[in-house]
Structure formats: structure tokens, C-alpha cells
Design an enzyme around this catalytic site. Sequence first.
Site, PDB file in Angstrom:
ATOM      1  N   ASP A   1      -0.567  14.982  76.988  1.00 54.78           N
ATOM      2  CA  ASP A   1       0.045  14.526  75.721  1.00 54.78           C
ATOM      3  C   ASP A   1       0.161  15.535  74.853  1.00 54.78           C
ATOM      4  OD1 ASP A   1       0.338  13.501  73.047  1.00 54.78           O
ATOM      5  OD2 ASP A   1      -1.217  12.032  73.255  1.00 54.78           O
TER       6      ASP A   1
ATOM      7  N   ASP B   1      -0.412   2.313  68.000  1.00 52.42           N
ATOM      8  CA  ASP B   1      -0.611   3.659  68.162  1.00 52.42           C
ATOM      9  C   ASP B   1      -0.889   4.167  66.740  1.00 52.42           C
ATOM     10  OD1 ASP B   1      -0.802   6.411  68.575  1.00 52.42           O
ATOM     11  OD2 ASP B   1       1.134   6.627  69.391  1.00 52.42           O
TER      12      ASP B   1
ATOM     13  N   GLU C   1      -6.067   6.388  74.606  1.00 50.49           N
ATOM     14  CA  GLU C   1      -4.561   6.528  74.529  1.00 50.49           C
ATOM     15  C   GLU C   1      -3.989   6.924  75.841  1.00 50.49           C
ATOM     16  OE1 GLU C   1      -4.423   9.667  71.648  1.00 50.49           O
ATOM     17  OE2 GLU C   1      -5.034   8.092  69.913  1.00 50.49           O
TER      18      GLU C   1
ATOM     19  N   LYS D   1      -6.281  11.302  60.688  1.00 45.78           N
ATOM     20  CA  LYS D   1      -6.958  10.936  61.961  1.00 45.78           C
ATOM     21  C   LYS D   1      -7.892  12.165  62.346  1.00 45.78           C
ATOM     22  CE  LYS D   1      -5.934   9.610  66.776  1.00 45.78           C
ATOM     23  NZ  LYS D   1      -4.711   9.266  67.612  1.00 45.78           N
TER      24      LYS D   1
END
Length: 619
Positions: free
Chosen positions: A211, A23, A187, A87
Site C-alpha cells: 500500500d 476508507d 485496511e 489520521k
Amino acid sequence: MGKIAINIATGSLQQAETIVGIDLGTTNSLIAIVREDTRQPIALREIDGLTLVPSIVHFDRNSSAMVGNEAKELLIDEPERTIYSVKRLMGKSYKDVGHDSSFFAYNIIDDDTDSLVKIQVGDKFYSPIELSSYILKELKHRAEHILKTPVNKAVITVPAYFNDAQRQATRDAGRLAGLDVLRIVNEPTAASLAYGLGVKPEEEKTIAVYDLGGGTFDISVLKITNGIFEVLSTNGDTYLGGDDMDKAVVKHWVAELGISNAEFDGNKSLAQALRLTAEEAKKHLSSNDSFEGEIDGRKVRITKAKFNELVQPLVDRTLTACKNALRDAKLETKDIDAVVMVGGSTRVPLVKESVRDFFGKEVFDQLNPDEVVALGAAVQADILAGKNTDMLLLDVTPLSLGIETMGGLMDVLIPRNSKIPTKAGRQYTTHKDGQSGMRISVYQGERDLVQDNRKLAEFNLTGIPAMPAGLPKVEVTFLIDADGILKVSATELRSGVAQTIDVKPQYGLTDEEVERMLMDSLTHAKSDMQTRALVEASTEAEQMLETTMKFINKHRELLSGEEMEATELQMKRLKAAIAAKDKDLVQKETELLNDISRPFAERVMDAALKDAMKGKKIV
Ligand code: AMP
């Protein structure tokens, strides 16, 4: 791990392969595997007991990199040498991040707005791919250290809304870190897999994955049918998370303690202490009713009720996004079979309760919300290693993909919402005699004219042998692989001349852009249709004009003077109609020109026939 297997065919010894699940997060990253003995996924833990590696890279003055907790400690003191949230920059150009650049304390280079961003540290420049590769390398080393075996293969997760460029960038980062990236997995898909949702092939379920991390919020609606995961919709806020809860608490204390703005802004260590204590308070309140602490000798306290009141607006924002995601998926809360909780901030009881109440059902929250995505990636890795029942993981294309055809029209090869992997092909031909090259321009979007869509790539198919217009058969194929990466190839079928490119767009699309492009296509649907009709009519008319011209030049002797005049007059009329951009008129005049010239063609045929009967060859 480290099990030895024997290949029955060759009798040779084979080391059972370790494929890890990674991850690669905005705030933290981690690595997981499925245990050989228990068949359960676990996050790899260092001796210090920690599984999370902060996604932070620090460069010292000799440009050696340091990753994780050590780097995090330098975030405040050496912000310009300590890179976080990389990211957010993956696969993006400066133009993409321009308005967000104040979020980053380090130096993002703006050399050419369309090219990919670079980060400057001292006198060195790093791409987000390189920076991510440092994080991946650290994870790889950790895994090798813990497992005592080389780790060369991985499954890496990305947000469901990541586009081709961002997925490709992630894959490249893996390669740079010495990892063979077997699969890029969404994800939310990974989180579902971690709970075993969708592992059984016959299962059919609709899942919402909520999330809420430190800095980002994503809601995804997935549909699983026969082991195939389809992303029905995604929504969220790229700047909403646990950090905002901490800030709300800081603001509350600043007011309560009577700290002035000037004092807060001028005193870095006070601001930092407030932020850290606020986070501590938040975590404490996840399992207690009140918190008391001390900052610079000043007492601070907060109750759970007050905390809930402060963060309620943030939670409400996430629920609005959930509503939008359901609307986009054309579903209601009752259609959702399971709700999966991901991200550290879903530990906040108010968040859990609100999500449960919104969807009207208990949520899946038994696994560690920080680890659940990596655990799911490990499950996927296990499937790929052939240690689990095989299954496919599919997603859908968010926007249509096609190429530019005559008159700037968009010719869609793969419509939006197509399940991937997918393949599509279509044949095209040349417009001019002896044309030796053909430009293939690849676009993404829903509008009828390519100028309103987004160009992904362009290449030339060259070396087509000389042939009359319309004779070459150029087959263009689009192939989207399981990672969502598009490969475009063009082949002239008669000669075999071929050309292939991987489409790696120069910069990415944000969620909002995808949404805007979809909205635009709806608002402009009618005018687009009219434009398309006009372009098509004009293209046909131009071809008719060209054929007629060619005919006149070649077979003038077959026409009488009157016929010549009539033809030339009609050609003029048709040209005027094209210039006037009047679709109906263009069609009418084309028809008339066709009526006039049809008998000529018949005459040519007759002449050819006569020649043939004389024993001549028709060419
Ligand atoms: P992630 O980005 O998923 O690692 O989430 C990190 C976020 O979760 C940070 O904002 C943390 O403060 C928050 N977090 C971690 N543990 C807790 C907890 N026990 N209660 C509330 N928030 C937490």
C-alpha cells in the site's frame, strides 16, 4: 438499495439496511457499498464524478467546518485553519507526535504530554476524533444524498498496525458522526476482500498487501485460513509516498532551472506551482514516455527514464520494508500466493514492475488502487448485513497482555500473536487478612517485570468482604473483541463483587515502539528470567515469614523456648537472604524455615483434633 423486506415472523415491513464501507484515509477518504443488483462493490460517486473526498477540514472565522475539495483549496492560503493528515494524530498524545509536529502546519496543543493531542484553530480546540468525525459526517451526507436513504451503520478501515487507542478513537469518531460502527477492519484485509480473496470459507492463502499512498507506505503479510484473516507481520514507512516522488521531481527542476533556495523558499506560489506540475508530470508519465509543461513562463520537461531514476531510491526503500515484513513473518517470497496493490502511487509503472519482480509474480491491480480498501469495507459490510456468507475476520495481538502480580511481575493472560477475538481468565487471591481491595494493573509487553512494560490501565476491585489472606477468589478476565478493544473485568467469586473496565489507553504505540518492546524482551530475556526467579523466591519467602509470624502470635504456647529461639533465628536469616537478593540463598533459607515450622503446624492440627473430639467446632 432501499429494498423492502418482510419479516416472516411478525409480518412487519422491514427496510433492508444499508451498511456502508468507509476508507478513512490519511490523504483521501471514500465510501462504498455493495450494489443490490450486481452484488458488486462500488465507490459512491458524486455528480461531479469524484469518489475521493480529501481528508481535509477547514474552519472559517465563524468556526463552521468545510470538508474535502473545498477545504483543500484553502490549504496554501490558510494553513492554520485547514487541517490535513489528522489520521496521523488519532489516539496519540503530544509525546507520541512531538518529533513529527513540524510536519503539521497547524497548531498542535501541548498541554499535558501524556494526554491526547488537541488542535487549535482560532480560539477553538479540536480533538483528532472530532476532526475525523467531520470527515465521516461529510461521507455520510454524501452517501445519503446519492442513495436517497438514511445511512446509520458503517464498517470503517484502519491500518493493520493501529493499536487499541487508535481503533477506539476511530470508532468514537464514527459515533460522533452519527454512525454505528459495526466493525473496524484492517485496511490490508479489506483490500484482499475487495479482490474476493478469503471470501470462500475453505480458502487458505498467504497474501502480501503493498500500500503506497500519497504520504505513507505499508506492507502487510496476511494469512487466510477458513475465512479468518491473520496479520502475520506489518512494516512500512509513515513518511514515504507519492508526495516524495513529487518532491524529487521538484528538486530536479529547481536544479535545472537554476532556482535558488532563497527564491524557492520566498516564493510560495512558485513552490506550489512546481509541486502541482510535478504531480501532474508523475501522473502523465504513468501512461506516457515524456512530459512537458510550463511554470511561470519557464518550460519544464522530464522523461520517464529520468523520472524512474529519481524515484528508484524511494521504491528501493519500500522493497527493503517488504523484505523485513517477510522476515518477520518467517516467510520467503515463494510462500506468497497473491500480492495486492493499494494506493494511488502503485499506478507508477516502476512501482508495479519492481513489486512484481520482487515477489516473482503478477500483482492484483485491476481494481482502482484508490478505491480498493473502501470496496473491501463494503464487502465486509455486506457480510455483516447478512447478505453474504458469514465469515469471521480475525487479527492477532501484537504484544502480550497481562496484569501485575506480587513483586511487580508480569502475569501474561493473553500472549502476543493470539488471534482475536479472544478471552482469557485466571484466579488470584489476597495477600493480607481482611484485605478489602485489589488493584488490577493491566500491562502490555514482553518483559517479565511490569516496570519494563507499558501500563494500559489500572483499577481497584473494592468491597471484598473480610476474609483471611488466600481465601478470596478473584477472577480476572481479559476479553478482546473483534475490533481489538480490550475489556478487563475482575470478580470476587465468593461474594460476587465485580468491576469491569474498557481499556482505552491514553496514548498509542508506534510500530517502532512495538518492535523495540519485542527486541528488548529478547535482549533482556536472560536477566529477566533471573529477576523473575528472584522475585518469585522472595515472594514465597515473605509469605512463609508472614505465616510463621502469624503462627507465633497465635500459638506461642505450643512452642518451647528453644524452638522459639531457633524459629526467630531462622526468620532473621531468611530476611537477610531476601535483602541480599540472592535467589539460591533465599530458597535455601525458606526451605530451612519450613523444616523448622512444619512440626508446629502438625501440633496445631493435633490440638484442633483433640478439641473436635471434645465436641467443639473447628473454626
Ligand atoms: P492515496 O493516498 O492512495 O490517495 O494516493 C494518492 C497518491 O497517488 C498521490 O501521491 C498521487 O499523486 C498518486 N497518484 C494518483 N494518480 C496517480 C497516477 N496516475 N500515477 C502516479 N501516481 C498517482
